[in-house]
Design an enzyme around this catalytic site. Sequence first.
Site, PDB file in Angstrom:
ATOM      1  N   GLY A  81       0.818  -1.214   0.000  1.00 53.10           N
ATOM      2  CA  GLY A  81       0.000   0.000   0.000  1.00 53.10           C
ATOM      3  C   GLY A  81       0.853   1.265   0.000  1.00 53.10           C
ATOM      4  N   ARG A 145       0.958  -5.871  -4.925  1.00 48.86           N
ATOM      5  CA  ARG A 145       0.961  -6.772  -3.767  1.00 48.86           C
ATOM      6  C   ARG A 145       1.347  -8.211  -4.130  1.00 48.86           C
ATOM      7  NH1 ARG A 145      -0.662  -4.403   0.835  1.00 48.86           N
ATOM      8  NH2 ARG A 145      -2.142  -2.685   0.789  1.00 48.86           N
ATOM      9  N   ASP A 176       5.568  -7.981   5.462  1.00 48.66           N
ATOM     10  CA  ASP A 176       5.570  -9.129   4.536  1.00 48.66           C
ATOM     11  C   ASP A 176       6.607  -8.945   3.434  1.00 48.66           C
ATOM     12  OD1 ASP A 176       3.709 -10.584   5.833  1.00 48.66           O
ATOM     13  OD2 ASP A 176       2.009  -9.893   4.637  1.00 48.66           O
ATOM     14  N   LYS A 202       8.455   0.471   5.283  1.00 50.58           N
ATOM     15  CA  LYS A 202       7.328   1.304   4.844  1.00 50.58           C
ATOM     16  C   LYS A 202       6.016   0.771   5.400  1.00 50.58           C
ATOM     17  CE  LYS A 202       4.547  -0.128   2.424  1.00 50.58           C
ATOM     18  NZ  LYS A 202       3.553  -0.835   1.617  1.00 50.58           N
ATOM     19  N   THR A 203       5.127   1.549   5.840  1.00 47.74           N
ATOM     20  CA  THR A 203       3.701   1.286   6.017  1.00 47.74           C
ATOM     21  C   THR A 203       3.090   2.349   6.917  1.00 47.74           C
ATOM     22  OG1 THR A 203       1.932  -0.198   6.725  1.00 47.74           O
ATOM     23  CG2 THR A 203       3.970  -0.406   7.953  1.00 47.74           C
ATOM     24  N   ASP A 205       0.642   1.837   8.622  1.00 48.83           N
ATOM     25  CA  ASP A 205       0.036   1.145   9.775  1.00 48.83           C
ATOM     26  C   ASP A 205       0.885   1.252  11.037  1.00 48.83           C
ATOM     27  OD1 ASP A 205      -1.762   0.450   7.885  1.00 48.83           O
ATOM     28  OD2 ASP A 205      -1.211  -1.666   7.767  1.00 48.83           O
TER      29      ASP A 205
HETATM   30  P1  FBP Z   1       0.650  -1.978   3.660  1.00 49.92           P
HETATM   31  O1  FBP Z   1       0.558  -2.920   4.814  1.00 49.92           O
HETATM   32  O2  FBP Z   1       0.965  -2.648   2.393  1.00 49.92           O
HETATM   33  O3  FBP Z   1       1.568  -0.838   3.943  1.00 49.92           O
HETATM   34  O4  FBP Z   1      -0.783  -1.312   3.448  1.00 49.92           O
HETATM   35  C1  FBP Z   1      -1.456  -0.713   4.483  1.00 49.92           C
HETATM   36  C2  FBP Z   1      -2.901  -0.432   4.179  1.00 49.92           C
HETATM   37  O5  FBP Z   1      -3.086   0.944   3.879  1.00 49.92           O
HETATM   38  C3  FBP Z   1      -3.780  -0.845   5.353  1.00 49.92           C
HETATM   39  O6  FBP Z   1      -3.878   0.174   6.332  1.00 49.92           O
HETATM   40  C4  FBP Z   1      -5.078  -1.170   4.683  1.00 49.92           C
HETATM   41  O7  FBP Z   1      -5.816  -2.118   5.415  1.00 49.92           O
HETATM   42  C5  FBP Z   1      -4.641  -1.757   3.362  1.00 49.92           C
HETATM   43  O8  FBP Z   1      -3.388  -1.180   3.072  1.00 49.92           O
HETATM   44  C6  FBP Z   1      -5.593  -1.487   2.242  1.00 49.92           C
HETATM   45  O9  FBP Z   1      -5.174  -2.196   1.129  1.00 49.92           O
HETATM   46  P2  FBP Z   1      -5.534  -1.859  -0.378  1.00 49.92           P
HETATM   47  O10 FBP Z   1      -4.613  -0.762  -0.818  1.00 49.92           O
HETATM   48  O11 FBP Z   1      -5.224  -3.120  -1.104  1.00 49.92           O
HETATM   49  O12 FBP Z   1      -6.961  -1.429  -0.419  1.00 49.92           O
END
Ligand code: FBP
Length: 552
Positions: A81, A145, A176, A202-203, A205
């Site tokens: 993400g 992803r 991951d 990165k994230t 979260d």
């Molecule tokens: P990452 O773990 O890849 O950094 O993504 C975080 C995130 O933004 C989460 O907070 C959220 O649940 C998810 O991605 C949403 O995923 P998508 O972009 O596939 O809708």
Amino acid sequence: MKLSPLQMARYQYQPKLPGMLRNGISEICVKNGEATESVADQEKIKALFPNTYGKNEITFQKGQNTSEARKQVVGVILSGGQAPGGHNVICGLYDALKASGKDNVLYGFKGGPSGLIEDDYLIFDDEYINQYRNTVGFDIIGSGRTKLETEEQFAIVAENCKKHGINAIVIIGGDDSNTNAAVLAEYFAAHNTGVQVIGCPKTIDGDLKNEDIECSFGFDTATKTFSEVIGNIERDANSAKKYWHFVKVMGRSASHVALECALETQPNVCLIGEEVAAKKMSLAQIADYIADSVANRAAKGWNFGVAIIPEGIVEFVPEFSVLIAEINELLAGEKTAAFNALPTWKEKYAFIEQGLTKESMAVFAILPEGIQQQLFLERDPHGNVQVSLIESEKLFSELVKKNLAARKAAGTYKGKFSPLHHFFGYEGRCAFPSNFDADYCYSLGYNAFMLIQYGYNGYLSKVSNLSKPAEEWVAGGMPITKMMNIERRNGKDKPVIRKALVELDGAPFKFFEAHRAEWAVETCYTYPGAIQYFGPSEVCDLTTKTLALEKA
Ligand code: FBP
């Protein structure tokens, strides 16, 4: 592309590097640290990573560069993400690479890990990269992803690297993706490919952190963006005095984002998934907890409030997890088709009633019908309910409404309850990076190049001491295997980076816990306002409350 005035101005921003990286590439040397061990399951992780396990942590310092001179051809991918600052990681990497040799080359593989497999790439040059400095998004090369995890995929990546003469790959991703970076690094070492792998944390979260990685990039900007809007909502609520706002925020399983937003905005309620799990709270108990705040405020004549709900909350409610597991079982394999063939919700409901245990049926029965139906609509590729898609902000406001109706009937509540719902996620993932994220990301990228130049493999680019001014930041690297343990994934034991959940004995939660009773009843809102990019450092360079409390 038409550029906004802010974007034009941000092009001029020069990201700050840690002091030890400021004197030019030829003046950076390595200081060796301790040999490392994985956080748990040491013997198993060591056996799985014989070539990359147990290496030393390192820090960079000012001194004669002793790395071997050679042409550097590096590949980079963005994985998962979006998180603010991703472009700057690539800019920092590019600038360090070009500063060390004009002939060095940076490949950007497009669309995430799949770009490495499909050999879909571009080659960066000044003109291209300059359009992305201090900007938002992952559109510089795109992200994806796709998981890099099979030997077959690794062999293709090795082949593509050989074709282009690539000697290192930088993987910018979450837990991951960096787990996969470690596995790829081990594969490259075991097969003597001569290709190094470096990860960058990165994230938004905030769940990729530990004693070494103080925070993942993007968390700062995303939580500031959500907090700005939550603060605006609080001010609106306090002006209109007629709505209760239920705000769900992204963050997957962990509640770091929700907690940081609560520390920034002091709402009336903020749920923390990790606490709900520790206290084994039921849906009814959570609803009762929120309803207490609504009723106590109503008694003061305040029929308004703000509640923050973390995205992954329902996974932490024990009875809800059991319900989800039973639903997954109920619809396993061919049973989904039979269920979908039932023409009406009434018939479907009867099918569900027959299939669930009495306890889970009791939980299912209290859910609003919209949520009940969501549990049967959205399935992931493995056929499981996607809990993150459940509109938990609506779920809890409905449960609170029922709870308040019961209180009204008992004569213990006389207020009005008008809920409004919001979900903030994508709004923050692509906000212009704050100065902190612009600086941190640029430093991570620059530092990643230094790790490559000194020949490290299977390392994470590490920049620490982040609660201090950038001058005092410490740059270095740590073996990714240090963060790993064995976890059960899809029925198999796998080596993975341990995800960081909110620690209930950590300073950020303790601060929240000490103040929330007052926030629940009084109106203690704080309004952080918009991220500031220009102006005094105490306004523009502030990092998160979480980091400040953790490092205090
Ligand atoms: P990452 O773990 O890849 O950094 O993504 C975080 C995130 O933004 C989460 O907070 C959220 O649940 C998810 O991605 C949403 O995923 P998508 O972009 O596939 O809708």
